[in-house]
Design a protein around this motif. Structure first.
Motif, PDB file in Angstrom:
ATOM      1  N   GLU A 184       0.990  -1.324  -0.098  1.00  0.00           N
ATOM      2  CA  GLU A 184      -0.112   0.092  -0.054  1.00  0.00           C
ATOM      3  C   GLU A 184       0.718   1.196   0.212  1.00  0.00           C
ATOM      4  O   GLU A 184       1.875   1.399   0.721  1.00  0.00           O
ATOM      5  N   THR A 185       0.576   2.211  -0.936  1.00  0.00           N
ATOM      6  CA  THR A 185       1.225   3.544  -0.859  1.00  0.00           C
ATOM      7  C   THR A 185       0.734   4.458   0.139  1.00  0.00           C
ATOM      8  O   THR A 185      -0.352   4.660   0.410  1.00  0.00           O
ATOM      9  N   ILE A 186       1.614   5.138   0.875  1.00  0.00           N
ATOM     10  CA  ILE A 186       0.931   5.791   2.037  1.00  0.00           C
ATOM     11  C   ILE A 186       0.892   7.275   1.275  1.00  0.00           C
ATOM     12  O   ILE A 186       2.234   7.856   0.922  1.00  0.00           O
ATOM     13  N   SER A 187       0.017   7.749   1.463  1.00  0.00           N
ATOM     14  CA  SER A 187      -0.412   9.213   0.970  1.00  0.00           C
ATOM     15  C   SER A 187      -0.927   9.960   1.805  1.00  0.00           C
ATOM     16  O   SER A 187      -1.861   9.303   2.860  1.00  0.00           O
ATOM     17  N   THR A 188      -1.005  11.350   1.824  1.00  0.00           N
ATOM     18  CA  THR A 188      -1.574  12.108   2.612  1.00  0.00           C
ATOM     19  C   THR A 188      -2.904  12.522   2.049  1.00  0.00           C
ATOM     20  O   THR A 188      -3.235  12.534   0.688  1.00  0.00           O
ATOM     21  N   LEU A 189      -3.586  12.959   3.147  1.00  0.00           N
ATOM     22  CA  LEU A 189      -5.079  13.391   2.463  1.00  0.00           C
ATOM     23  C   LEU A 189      -5.167  14.541   1.787  1.00  0.00           C
ATOM     24  O   LEU A 189      -4.343  15.589   1.895  1.00  0.00           O
ATOM     25  N   THR A 190      -6.300  14.739   0.914  1.00  0.00           N
ATOM     26  CA  THR A 190      -6.631  15.829   0.293  1.00  0.00           C
ATOM     27  C   THR A 190      -6.916  17.121   1.203  1.00  0.00           C
ATOM     28  O   THR A 190      -7.455  16.782   2.541  1.00  0.00           O
ATOM     29  N   ARG A 191      -6.955  18.489   0.795  1.00  0.00           N
ATOM     30  CA  ARG A 191      -7.488  19.302   1.664  1.00  0.00           C
ATOM     31  C   ARG A 191      -8.859  19.304   2.216  1.00  0.00           C
ATOM     32  O   ARG A 191      -9.326  19.392   3.232  1.00  0.00           O
ATOM     33  N   ASP A 192      -9.799  18.879   1.104  1.00  0.00           N
ATOM     34  CA  ASP A 192     -11.076  18.505   1.436  1.00  0.00           C
ATOM     35  C   ASP A 192     -11.358  17.547   2.569  1.00  0.00           C
ATOM     36  O   ASP A 192     -12.207  17.530   3.706  1.00  0.00           O
ATOM     37  N   SER A 193     -10.361  16.348   2.410  1.00  0.00           N
ATOM     38  CA  SER A 193     -10.718  15.349   3.508  1.00  0.00           C
ATOM     39  C   SER A 193     -10.285  15.733   4.799  1.00  0.00           C
ATOM     40  O   SER A 193     -10.682  15.351   5.784  1.00  0.00           O
ATOM     41  N   LEU A 194      -9.041  16.573   4.693  1.00  0.00           N
ATOM     42  CA  LEU A 194      -8.620  17.267   5.883  1.00  0.00           C
ATOM     43  C   LEU A 194      -9.749  17.825   6.729  1.00  0.00           C
ATOM     44  O   LEU A 194      -9.975  18.058   7.813  1.00  0.00           O
ATOM     45  N   ASP A 195     -10.416  19.032   6.071  1.00  0.00           N
ATOM     46  CA  ASP A 195     -11.267  19.796   6.527  1.00  0.00           C
ATOM     47  C   ASP A 195     -12.415  18.959   7.196  1.00  0.00           C
ATOM     48  O   ASP A 195     -12.964  19.350   8.153  1.00  0.00           O
ATOM     49  N   GLN A 196     -12.819  17.739   6.527  1.00  0.00           N
ATOM     50  CA  GLN A 196     -13.936  16.821   6.984  1.00  0.00           C
ATOM     51  C   GLN A 196     -13.507  16.266   8.274  1.00  0.00           C
ATOM     52  O   GLN A 196     -14.186  16.112   9.207  1.00  0.00           O
ATOM     53  N   LEU A 197     -12.166  15.825   8.276  1.00  0.00           N
ATOM     54  CA  LEU A 197     -11.614  15.229   9.679  1.00  0.00           C
ATOM     55  C   LEU A 197     -11.546  16.240  10.510  1.00  0.00           C
ATOM     56  O   LEU A 197     -12.118  15.923  11.780  1.00  0.00           O
ATOM     57  N   LEU A 198     -11.504  17.506  10.410  1.00  0.00           N
ATOM     58  CA  LEU A 198     -11.448  18.593  11.585  1.00  0.00           C
ATOM     59  C   LEU A 198     -12.743  18.517  12.065  1.00  0.00           C
ATOM     60  O   LEU A 198     -13.075  18.866  13.229  1.00  0.00           O
ATOM     61  N   GLU A 199     -13.973  18.781  11.027  1.00  0.00           N
ATOM     62  CA  GLU A 199     -15.174  18.831  11.254  1.00  0.00           C
ATOM     63  C   GLU A 199     -15.696  17.720  12.250  1.00  0.00           C
ATOM     64  O   GLU A 199     -16.401  17.844  13.003  1.00  0.00           O
ATOM     65  N   GLN A 200     -15.255  16.605  11.876  1.00  0.00           N
ATOM     66  CA  GLN A 200     -15.752  15.338  12.579  1.00  0.00           C
ATOM     67  C   GLN A 200     -15.156  15.444  14.250  1.00  0.00           C
ATOM     68  O   GLN A 200     -15.836  14.867  15.063  1.00  0.00           O
ATOM     69  N   LEU A 201     -13.761  15.546  14.177  1.00  0.00           N
ATOM     70  CA  LEU A 201     -13.170  15.624  15.372  1.00  0.00           C
ATOM     71  C   LEU A 201     -13.860  16.500  16.347  1.00  0.00           C
ATOM     72  O   LEU A 201     -14.243  16.684  17.572  1.00  0.00           O
ATOM     73  N   ALA A 202     -14.079  17.801  15.826  1.00  0.00           N
ATOM     74  CA  ALA A 202     -14.797  19.031  16.589  1.00  0.00           C
ATOM     75  C   ALA A 202     -16.301  18.601  16.989  1.00  0.00           C
ATOM     76  O   ALA A 202     -16.493  19.031  18.204  1.00  0.00           O
ATOM     77  N   ALA A 203     -16.953  18.011  16.231  1.00  0.00           N
ATOM     78  CA  ALA A 203     -18.220  17.554  16.568  1.00  0.00           C
ATOM     79  C   ALA A 203     -18.236  16.616  17.631  1.00  0.00           C
ATOM     80  O   ALA A 203     -18.975  16.733  18.658  1.00  0.00           O
TER      81      ALA A 203
END
Length: 349
Positions: A2-21
């Motif tokens: 599996e290739t290790i790749s970083t998240l896109t900006r949209d995915s990062l924003d979604q993660l932040l929203e999930q954590l905040a909620a």
């Protein structure tokens, strides 16, 4: 592979929203991290530019000592009369100034000692111009959090690990929660956007699997009590903690650790820490694994684990609002700690 790749900006924003909620804070107050030691190094570099040392409440786990050394600071552990009780007076007396940099694992990751919310608030008030770092790795087992302090203390940050509640301690990813101003400054210092897909999946699982994680924590609590009772019947001294491990006190820790490892139940030696001579740490697991551990204990030669005298030092689990008195005859002690290597203890004031 599996290739290790970083998240896109949209995915990062979604993660932040999930954590905040999940944490009931604004998304500007949260920043995820892929590795605890790397993050803590960056946080100490960011917050400790004018500091000479990091004051550590109780015993420091090796990753904290490593991060402190990498950040160019001296790690100084503040040790009270008992390693199993957190005394805020020890921290307040030893750390001294309002600009101090303080790290508190609550519960402590070595001994399980803990502080109440009232204790944390008092220390936060003391370091009005410094930083109080509250490591809540074992929050799922303990239940007390410093998050309410963020509403009135901008110099407080809380650390959580994504996999702790599910028992996945192999992954060291998690998140920082703090004031939007502090978090914004830290984001400019730390390359937080290097979140991989694996970290994202683990964080999402921790957010959506709350019911299963809660059942696991309950099972671990029940198993800890069962295992502790069985060990007591064998005559093996032990302490239940507010984390996911038991502390064992034995006559010959090296021989006991060797015997248990050979029988499929490894334990961690705490013998290298001051005030913890003879102590081992057993991580409570599934009923089947715990039974294997108990069978191994029952087969050990009794002279390797039986102690003539009990350890009578105080132990206490804190609840919100509790305060723990401390005798003035027991002043705090401190010792330098460098990347897991112990320096000579020195008296504190």
């Amino acid at each position: 592979m599996e290739t290790i790749s970083t998240l896109t900006r949209d995915s990062l924003d979604q993660l932040l929203e999930q954590l905040a909620a999940r944490l009931e804070v604004d998304s500007s107050a949260v920043v995820p991290f892929p590795d605890f030691t790397e993050m803590l190094t960056a946080l100490l570099e960011f917050a400790g530019q004018d500091q000479a040392c990091l004051w550590i409440a109780g015993h420091a786990s090796p990753d904290v000592a490593i991060a402190t050394e990498r950040a160019g600071l001296k790690a100084v552990e503040i040790l009270g009369a008992s390693p199993f009780v957190g005394h805020p007076e020890d921290i307040l007396e030893a750390a001294g100034t309002s600009s101090s940099l303080i790290y508190m694992a609550n519960p402590n990751r070595v001994t399980g000692s803990s502080f109440s919310l009232n204790h944390l608030n008092r220390i936060a008030q003391k370091v009005s111009n410094g930083l109080l770092i509250i490591d809540e790795t074992y929050f799922d087992y303990f239940g007390i959090t410093g998050l309410p302090l963020l509403e009135r203390h901008e110099q407080v940050v809380v650390l959580r690990l994504f996999g702790a509640g599910s028992g996945n301690r192999a992954d060291a990813s998690g998140c920082i929660i703090g004031s939007p101003r502090l978090v914004s400054g830290f984001k400019n210092h730390y390359e937080w956007s290097r979140i991989t897909g694996n970290t994202h999946r683990l964080s999402t699982s921790s957010l959506t699997g709350l019911d299963s994680a809660g059942k696991r924590v309950t099972r671990i609590h029940d198993e800890a009590i069962r295992v502790a009772n069985c060990l007591t019947q064998l005559g093996l001294q032990n302490r239940i903690t507010s984390a996911d491990f038991l502390l064992l006190r034995v006559a010959d820790p090296r021989e006991v650790a060797r015997f248990l490892a050979e029988h499929g139940s490894p334990v961690d030696s705490l013998d290298i820490y001051p005030d913890l001579a003879g102590y081992l740490r057993y991580k409570v697991q599934s009923p089947g694994n715990n039974e294997t551990f108990l069978i191994a204990c029952s087969r050990m030669p009794s002279e390797t684990y039986r102690m003539a005298d009990p350890d009578k030092r105080a132990v206490m689990f804190h609840r919100p609002g509790e305060s723990t008195p401390r005798s003035h005859a027991d002043p705090p002690r401190s010792r330098n700690r460098v990347a897991g290597r112990e320096a000579n203890p020195k008296s504190g004031s």
